[in-house]
Design an enzyme around this catalytic site. Structure first.
Site, PDB file in Angstrom:
ATOM      1  CG  HIS A  86      -2.013  -1.036   1.111  1.00  0.00           C
ATOM      2  ND1 HIS A  86      -3.313  -0.722   0.842  1.00  0.00           N
ATOM      3  CD2 HIS A  86      -1.971  -2.392   1.197  1.00  0.00           C
ATOM      4  CE1 HIS A  86      -4.039  -1.825   0.784  1.00  0.00           C
ATOM      5  NE2 HIS A  86      -3.247  -2.857   1.002  1.00  0.00           N
ATOM      6  CG  ASP A  89       0.003   9.234   0.738  1.00  0.00           C
ATOM      7  OD1 ASP A  89      -0.057   8.070   1.144  1.00  0.00           O
ATOM      8  OD2 ASP A  89      -0.684  10.152   1.210  1.00  0.00           O
TER       9      ASP A  89
HETATM   10  C1  GDG Z   1      -2.207   3.758   3.447  1.00  0.00           C
HETATM   11  C2  GDG Z   1      -1.173   4.420   2.525  1.00  0.00           C
HETATM   12  C3  GDG Z   1      -2.842   4.339   0.664  1.00  0.00           C
HETATM   13  C4  GDG Z   1      -9.067   9.895   7.796  1.00  0.00           C
HETATM   14  N1  GDG Z   1      -9.445  10.669   8.822  1.00  0.00           N
HETATM   15  C5  GDG Z   1     -10.549  10.129   9.347  1.00  0.00           C
HETATM   16  C6  GDG Z   1     -10.850   8.996   8.615  1.00  0.00           C
HETATM   17  N2  GDG Z   1      -9.918   8.869   7.673  1.00  0.00           N
HETATM   18  C7  GDG Z   1      -9.849   7.792   6.669  1.00  0.00           C
HETATM   19  C8  GDG Z   1     -10.024   8.396   5.289  1.00  0.00           C
HETATM   20  C9  GDG Z   1      -9.251   7.413   4.426  1.00  0.00           C
HETATM   21  C10 GDG Z   1      -8.178   6.881   5.363  1.00  0.00           C
HETATM   22  O1  GDG Z   1      -8.544   7.220   6.689  1.00  0.00           O
HETATM   23  C11 GDG Z   1      -6.806   7.473   5.062  1.00  0.00           C
HETATM   24  O2  GDG Z   1      -6.335   6.866   3.889  1.00  0.00           O
HETATM   25  P1  GDG Z   1      -5.060   7.370   3.075  1.00  0.00           P
HETATM   26  O3  GDG Z   1      -4.985   6.608   1.815  1.00  0.00           O
HETATM   27  O4  GDG Z   1      -5.221   8.831   2.827  1.00  0.00           O
HETATM   28  O5  GDG Z   1      -3.796   7.172   4.024  1.00  0.00           O
HETATM   29  P2  GDG Z   1      -3.131   5.984   4.946  1.00  0.00           P
HETATM   30  O6  GDG Z   1      -3.941   5.726   6.146  1.00  0.00           O
HETATM   31  O7  GDG Z   1      -1.728   6.436   5.176  1.00  0.00           O
HETATM   32  O8  GDG Z   1      -3.166   4.655   4.037  1.00  0.00           O
HETATM   33  C12 GDG Z   1      -1.888   5.240   1.460  1.00  0.00           C
HETATM   34  C13 GDG Z   1      -3.737   3.548   1.587  1.00  0.00           C
HETATM   35  O9  GDG Z   1      -2.988   2.848   2.590  1.00  0.00           O
HETATM   36  C14 GDG Z   1      -4.573   2.528   0.811  1.00  0.00           C
HETATM   37  O10 GDG Z   1      -3.765   1.718   0.019  1.00  0.00           O
HETATM   38  O11 GDG Z   1      -3.654   5.164  -0.155  1.00  0.00           O
HETATM   39  O12 GDG Z   1      -0.945   5.811   0.568  1.00  0.00           O
HETATM   40  O13 GDG Z   1      -0.297   5.260   3.282  1.00  0.00           O
HETATM   41  O14 GDG Z   1     -10.079   6.351   4.037  1.00  0.00           O
HETATM   42  O15 GDG Z   1     -11.405   8.457   5.018  1.00  0.00           O
HETATM   43  N3  GDG Z   1     -11.928   8.248   8.876  1.00  0.00           N
HETATM   44  C15 GDG Z   1     -12.736   8.646   9.923  1.00  0.00           C
HETATM   45  N4  GDG Z   1     -12.455   9.721  10.700  1.00  0.00           N
HETATM   46  C16 GDG Z   1     -11.379  10.485  10.459  1.00  0.00           C
HETATM   47  O16 GDG Z   1     -11.135  11.462  11.172  1.00  0.00           O
HETATM   48  N5  GDG Z   1     -13.847   7.934  10.182  1.00  0.00           N
END
Ligand code: GDG
Length: 501
Positions: free
Chosen positions: A172, A386
């Site tokens: 990821h 990212d």
């Molecule tokens: C890893 C990789 C890759 C965020 N704040 C809240 C909340 N979120 C949820 C968002 C989103 C998720 O968390 C964050 O996803 P990201 O992709 O932006 O980042 P990582 O957690 O670092 O994920 C990344 C991912 O895996 C998938 O392959 O894209 O590059 O680092 O879904 O909605 N959810 C809630 N409250 C919050 O305050 N409920």
């Protein structure tokens, strides 16, 4: 098997999608876990069924754990199987090897790595434990899909204990260039372990290219076939592995449906009423040094200094979601962010009126998150690096009025797909990001809509179900040339014109 229906699909990730925690009455409670991996995989398991293997978020083995997971699994429609870890294992495997070595190294931040040999020892032990739990839950006809950098050794451990189910691995996070990867003291062991999977998936072509470069430079007796195709084959002395790039996505239609719900619409109206005549700019990130939050704040300050017409017209809502609180770097990052927010608000706040940054350090409810996505006219998604960044895709999905702009880092995996609709920025370029903020603010409505429509079409056509299908097809396809050529993001090479001195 505990709970859920069988489909032959067995998913393993560091954590289960639920978190077990002690309750005040001495019992244990289950809550939904967060993060990008879980957001992406939940719809897959809900749709297909199967078993999810992972750590339940608590050390040791709380009494009644199996029963708790069994009933949660029955409700969810898939099985949940716990891997238990003691505190020392959790610290050295999760905080140590995974988050003080692989995470910073793979995000190009090797100066933040702590290459402690005991972390590697524990990483191997814990990966073996995952393999043992998987072995108890699968037959050779099953498909074992292992996720992320915590579990790179699992296929090797499965083979060592005689399990020969088909295995696949999806990373990821980014895969670093050969110069950076070579700094890992266990680089050969990790590459050998990865090459024991039957299929390895990366987010972008750049990650896949970096991995293949490492294989070419560091491994003997391997050959590559199918260059230029989405899925290539690496043949080693005893095993063949397919390697491809599969940009992860979201359940687009579900986000649209939930963003349009009455309670979200009501919350959107409330937010608009609180800040009338303002364009809201949204940043939502886990607390992490890869997300570029201080750099983004510096760019926002630059925009306010250089474009006074933004004063009292834009408000940045920066939500920082608590994460990895036990690792010292994360605490000092929090202090740095809060210092900057204080400085910027101190410089620009109008007493009794405009406060340029509304800062929240907490988990948002789903309702609030969707409402922020829908209300904000501009999203600032500017990670330094990212894997993909799902916030960018979720924001576009929830922009159901299609009247908003995404400012996106060219170092997010999402840039490869979204480059034609987003305003792409280099997150280190404070002036460039500030200009993009102003550009987004002043953008004519027609252009905003055209860009957002294009972004939403791309994400709708390449949603999470498309991602799973293309990954699983790559695992079973006989003819790999049937896969389309991959798309890539190439940073602009047009040099700006230099002023004559
Ligand atoms: C890893 C990789 C890759 C965020 N704040 C809240 C909340 N979120 C949820 C968002 C989103 C998720 O968390 C964050 O996803 P990201 O992709 O932006 O980042 P990582 O957690 O670092 O994920 C990344 C991912 O895996 C998938 O392959 O894209 O590059 O680092 O879904 O909605 N959810 C809630 N409250 C919050 O305050 N409920």
């Amino acid at each position: 098997m505990v709970g859920g229906r069988r489909s032959g699909l067995i998913v393993a990730s560091n954590r289960l999608p639920v978190v077990v925690a002690p309750a005040a009455n001495g019992d244990y409670t289950l809550t939904r876990g967060g993060g990008g991996l879980i957001t992406a995989l939940l719809p897959v398991l809900r749709n297909r069924g199967g078993i999810w293997v992972g750590w339940p978020g608590i050390c040791g083995e709380p009494p009644g754990l199996d029963r708790l997971l069994e009933s949660a699994g029955r409700e969810a429609g898939y099985g949940l199987q716990a891997v238990t870890l003691n505190e020392d294992e959790e610290r050295k495997f999760y905080q140590g090897f995974s988050n003080e070595i692989v995470w910073p190294l793979f995000h190009d931040l090797h100066s933040l790595c702590t290459f402690d040999p005991s972390y590697w020892q524990t990483y191997q032990t814990v990966n073996r434990r995952y393999a043992e739990v998987l072995a108890r839950n699968c037959t050779d006809g099953d498909f074992v899909w292992v996720h992320d950098y915590h579990l790179m050794n699992v296929a090797q451990e499965l083979h060592a204990i005689g399990v020969h189910a088909k295995t696949a691995f999806f990373l990821h996070i980014p895969f670093p260039s050969v110069d950076i990867f070579t700094k890992l003291p266990w680089r050969f062991q990790v590459l050998h372990a990865l090459l024991e999977y039957d299929l390895i998936g990366f987010q972008t072509l750049r990650d896949r290219r970096n991995f293949l470069d490492c294989v070419r430079h560091l491994m003997k007796d391997v050959t590559l076939h199918g260059r230029g195709q989405q899925v290539v084959t690496v043949t080693g002395p005893s095993h063949q592995v397919r390697v491809g790039n599969f940009p992860i996505s979201i359940d687009f239609n579900d986000f649209v449906k939930r963003a349009a719900a009455a309670e979200v619409s009501a919350r959107v109206q409330e937010l608009k009423a609180l800040l009338p005549e303002h364009q809201l700019i949204l940043g939502v990130d886990r607390l992490d040094y890869t997300k570029g939050i201080p750099e983004r704040l510096a760019a926002f300050r630059h925009a306010l200094r250089h474009y006074p017409e933004l004063h009292e017209r834009v408000t940045l809502i920066q939500v920082v979601v608590p994460s990895r609180a036990d690792i010292p770097e994360y605490n000092s990052l929090k202090t740095q962010i809060e210092g900057l927010v204080g400085e910027i608000n101190g410089e620009f706040t109008r007493p009794g009126g405009w406060v340029p940054i509304h800062y929240a350090y907490r988990n948002l409810t789903r309702l609030d998150l969707l409402a922020y996505y829908r209300t904000a006219q501009i999203a600032l998604v500017t990670p330094l690096k990212d894997g993909m960044n799902l916030v960018a895709k979720e924001y576009c999905a929830c922009s159901i009025e299609e009247d908003s702009t995404l400012i996106l880092s060219e170092f997010a995996g999402a840039a490869a797909e979204l480059q034609r609709g987003a305003l792409l920025v280099n997150p280190y370029d404070v002036e460039g990001v500030a200009d993009a903020i102003y550009h987004a603010y002043a953008m004519p409505k027609r252009e905003r809509r055209a860009r957002m429509r294009r972004l939403r079409r791309t994400i709708r056509e390449h949603d999470i179900f498309w991602w799973v299908d293309s990954f699983l097809r790559a695992a079973i396809a006989k003819d790999l040339s049937a896969f389309p050529a991959p798309r890539d993001y190439v940073p602009s090479t047009d040099e700006p014109e230099l002023l004559p001195f």
